[in-house]
Enzyme design. Structure first.
Site, PDB file in Angstrom:
ATOM      1  N   CYS A   1       4.254   0.650  10.993  1.00 15.80           N
ATOM      2  CA  CYS A   1       3.745  -0.122  10.054  1.00 15.80           C
ATOM      3  C   CYS A   1       3.718  -1.546  10.422  1.00 15.80           C
ATOM      4  O   CYS A   1       4.805  -2.025  10.851  1.00 15.80           O
ATOM      5  CB  CYS A   1       4.150  -0.672   8.801  1.00 15.80           C
TER       6      CYS A   1
ATOM      7  N   TYR B   1       0.473  -1.002  -0.273  1.00 12.40           N
ATOM      8  CA  TYR B   1      -0.388  -0.087   0.484  1.00 12.40           C
ATOM      9  C   TYR B   1       0.553   1.337   0.122  1.00 12.40           C
ATOM     10  O   TYR B   1       0.654   2.400  -0.277  1.00 12.40           O
ATOM     11  CB  TYR B   1      -0.884   0.228   1.542  1.00 12.40           C
ATOM     12  N   GLY B   2       1.980   1.297   0.057  1.00 11.31           N
ATOM     13  CA  GLY B   2       2.950   2.279   0.413  1.00 11.31           C
ATOM     14  C   GLY B   2       3.285   2.980  -0.745  1.00 11.31           C
ATOM     15  O   GLY B   2       3.410   3.683  -0.641  1.00 11.31           O
TER      16      GLY B   2
ATOM     17  N   CYS C   1      -4.529  -2.389   9.808  1.00  9.70           N
ATOM     18  CA  CYS C   1      -2.723  -1.842   8.960  1.00  9.70           C
ATOM     19  C   CYS C   1      -2.973  -0.468   8.512  1.00  9.70           C
ATOM     20  O   CYS C   1      -3.493   0.187   9.136  1.00  9.70           O
ATOM     21  CB  CYS C   1      -3.264  -1.904   7.735  1.00  9.70           C
TER      22      CYS C   1
END
Ligand code: DGL
Length: 250
Positions: A178, A41-42, A73
């Protein structure tokens, strides 16, 4: 029928939160949802991540009874928790980078994803509890997944190259912002030997217990976990394998 607690992440990272949840709520049924189709997702924008999260959860909610959603998350929390709260009508509990836990330390370095860093929510948090330095990486989570799955030295090197520039700060605390980062706690500890490693996994699980107590009586059912992923049957096996491995190691 016993309803499920949906635990969400882009990949393997949220398993660390799931284990805390299972310890505190051993009689609950958990549905671990990994959006591996879009991991990491980063590297996506806020709106993209929001769509991925909402769509993944919507599909699961359409098929299975859910009583609570836990965001395991940090990136999803920052991008999509408000929308998910409004859409699904069940309590939503969210992990966030543990900067608050760093308040008692003198030199805190925070590791987060790039997308988390770009969020207003995170900017407000860091204004309150400023770390001395931040590593906002788009790809570290992906390298961690690849490294723990394959043991490939190439990924290990990339991980070290990401961590080592922050050794100059000699932090007494490192925030693992994270959920993938606690999967390589040993590497973080080796690179930052004098730092206390902080993450929001346990705090999130405790918050889930508090919220659940407010809305229902304790469940007496048989605890269980079911894995769901958004791409490929093979990844489901990977989730199961790492769940067993992490259970022993963490
Ligand atoms: N594990 C997630 C987090 O806590 C996301 C990692 C990623 O997919 O980039 O931020």
């Amino acid at each position: 029928m016993q309803k499920n607690i949906l635990v969400f992440d882009s990949g393997l990272g949220g398993l660390t939160v799931l284990l805390h949840l299972q310890k505190l709520l051993p009689h609950e049924r958990f549905l671990y949802v990994a959006d591996n189709a879009h991991m990491p997702y980063g590297k996506f924008s806020t709106d993209q991540v929001k769509c991925f999260v909402v769509e993944s959860i919507r599909r699961v909610v359409a098929r299975m009874p859910i009583k609570m959603i836990v965001f395991a998350c940090n990136t999803a929390t920052n991008c999509a928790s408000t929308t998910v709260r409004e859409m699904f009508g069940v309590p939503v509990v969210c992990i966030e980078p543990a900067l608050k836990l760093g308040a008692g330390y003198t030199c805190v370095v925070a590791f987060i994803t790039h997308t988390t860093y770009m969020q207003k929510k995170y900017q407000e948090l860091r204004a309150k509890y400023p770390p001395i330095a931040e590593c906002a990486s788009a790809l570290l989570a992906e390298w961690i997944e690849k490294y723990i799955q394959t043991g490939d030295i190439e990924y290990h090197t990339r991980i070290l190259q990401t961590l080592q520039p922050y050794q100059v700060y000699q932090p007494d605390a490192v925030v693992l912002g994270c959920t993938h980062y606690p999967l390589i706690k040993k590497i973080f500890q080796k690179e930052f030997p004098n730092a206390c490693l902080l993450d929001g996994g346990l705090g999130t699980a405790k918050q889930a217990v508090r919220v659940l107590e407010r809305v229902e009586k304790k469940t007496k059912g048989r605890g269980k976990v079911t894995f769901v992923c958004t791409k490929g049957w093979f990844y489901k096996q990977t989730l199961k394998k790492f769940y067993k491995r992490i259970k022993k190691e963490l």
